[in-house]
Design an enzyme around this catalytic site. Structure first.
Site, PDB file in Angstrom:
ATOM      1  CG  ASP A   1      -8.301  58.044 -13.094  1.00  0.00           C
ATOM      2  OD1 ASP A   1      -7.491  57.182 -12.690  1.00  0.00           O
ATOM      3  OD2 ASP A   1      -8.853  58.862 -12.353  1.00  0.00           O
TER       4      ASP A   1
ATOM      5  CD  GLU B   1       2.349  52.540  -9.429  1.00  0.00           C
ATOM      6  OE1 GLU B   1       3.486  53.000  -9.566  1.00  0.00           O
ATOM      7  OE2 GLU B   1       1.788  51.856 -10.323  1.00  0.00           O
TER       8      GLU B   1
ATOM      9  CG  ASP C   1      -6.097  56.657  -5.922  1.00  0.00           C
ATOM     10  OD1 ASP C   1      -5.239  56.506  -6.799  1.00  0.00           O
ATOM     11  OD2 ASP C   1      -7.185  57.237  -6.118  1.00  0.00           O
TER      12      ASP C   1
END
Ligand code: GLA
Length: 402
Positions: free
Chosen positions: A212, A190, A157
């Site tokens: 997201d 990313e 992440d």
């Protein structure tokens, strides 16, 4: 003098060989031999967030087998954020002993004993997005630990990375994974910020292209912190336009994990979500509770004909080939020369969509067999075009085979 000539001949021959390889194969500086088709699996985040434990992960591995998901091709069981709690005096990452009392190696062994693969999560910053310890400055130490635990997949992440350069950060972890000698799928998360599709084919096996996903047909609302804007399934789909040429075997665009079965969309919307991710050659990472799947959700996630589009060995990402208002066609060339096409109706009422052969790069005079992959039915031969009625917020998915 004679040795010099031999040297020259050898150098010449090697140069020619490399040149031939370069034109006949896609040469990648980094090739870990995995993810030759888009990875398929399950990840804890979309449904369970931080509530992860070894019991949960084990039951998901069991569910993956008993539900028929494994049989349909799902493989990786991935723990997302919140499994880690601190670092010890030597800097080793420490799992949360309350939720993972048997340790990560035991969990990996359990997942492997089911014939599945084990995935884990970390972050290129000081902390993960949920505030757990990140891997910055510990990349090689963490990679060695993952390899010891039998990890097969790492989601990495981008929270708390400050001014870190994405290419540097992800290459460092790639090199650390490579140094372990274990083939580990490297899933870069990313969010598309530094346009990884341009530079990451030699860095990761997949890279997120957006922020997201939220479990909605269409998002658009603000996040709780006031930031704009939540991405629903269609918002993410629109952001994939133009990225198709960057994907291929071993390196995929990742429009984020599936929300199928999590409750925010209707069954036909989930069918559309799954079909579109399949035609995009996206990693198919389910995110629902595999212990209690409704039959219609299981039917979507395990539709082998639709999965076959996603897993086609040619490894081409599909793209939008036609759009008129709320009606669209997304199509993908397949290894056998056929095309897969998703006819998408975003509107509030049923509509007819016509696929004209030239939009699939076929001449009009060609006669081709059309098969409906949700009805599991051959529809016959058609010349020049094919039309279907598509329900509101739904898709019809066909293969067109001359
Ligand atoms: C980020 C990622 C998500 C998830 C969470 C975990 O938001 O994009 O997919 O991994 O972090 O904290």
């Amino acid at each position: 003098m004679k040795t010099l000539t031999v040297h020259r001949v050898v150098i010449f021959a090697v140069t020619i060989a490399i040149a031939i390889l370069a034109v006949t194969h896609e040469l990648r500086a980094w090739d870990n031999g995995v993810a030759l088709t888009p990875p398929m699996g399950w990840n804890s985040w979309n449904k369970f967030g931080c509530k992860v434990s070894e019991d949960l992960l084990k039951s998901m591995a069991d569910g993956m087998v008993s539900s028929g998901m494994k049989d349909a091709g799902y493989e990786y069981v991935v723990i997302d954020d919140c499994w880690q709690i601190s670092r010890d005096a030597d800097g080793n990452i420490v799992p949360d002993a309350k939720n993972f009392p048997s340790g990560m190696k035991a969990l990996g062994d359990y997942i492997h004993s089911k014939g599945l693969k084990f995935g884990i999560y970390s972050d290129a910053g000081e902390k993960t997005c949920a505030g757990r310890p990140g891997s910055m400055g510990h990349e090689y130490q963490d990679a060695i630990m993952y390899a010891k635990w039998g990890v097969d997949y790492l989601k990495y992440d981008w929270c708390h990375t400050g001014k870190r350069n994405a290419e540097e950060a992800y290459s460092t972890m790639r090199d650390a994974l490579k140094a372990t000698g274990r083939p580990i799928v490297f899933s870069m998360c990313e969010w598309g910020t530094a346009k990884p599709w341009i530079w990451a084919a030699d860095t990761g096996n997949q890279w997120r292209t957006t922020g997201d996903i939220v479990d909605l047909w269409k998002g658009g609302g603000k996040w709780p912190d006031g930031n704009c804007c939540q991405l629903g399934m269609l918002d993410i789909l629109d952001l994939q336009v133009g990225l198709d040429s960057f994907a291929g075997p071993g390196h995929w665009n990742d429009p984020d994990m599936l929300e199928v079965g999590n409750g925010g969309m209707t069954t036909n919307e989930y069918r559309a979500h799954f079909s579109l991710w399949s035609v995009l050659a996206a990693p198919l990472i389910a995110g629902n509770d595999l212990r209690s799947m409704k039959p219609e959700i299981k039917e979507i996630l395990t539709n082998k004909e639709v999965i076959a589009i996603n897993q086609d060995a040619l490894g081409r990402e599909g793209k939008r080939v036609w759009k008129e208002g709320d009606l669209e066609i997304w199509a993908k060339p397949m290894k056998d020369g056929s095309r897969a096409a998703v006819l998408l109706n975003r509107s509030a009422s049923e509509a007819e969509i016509t696929v004209a052969w030239p939009t699939l790069a076929y001449p009009e005079h060609v006669s081709a067999a059309v098969r409906d992959l949700w009805a599991h039915k051959d529809l016959g031969k058609f010349t020049g075009k094919f039309s279907a009625k598509v329900g509101s917020h739904d898709v019809v998915v066909v293969t067109v085979r001359p």
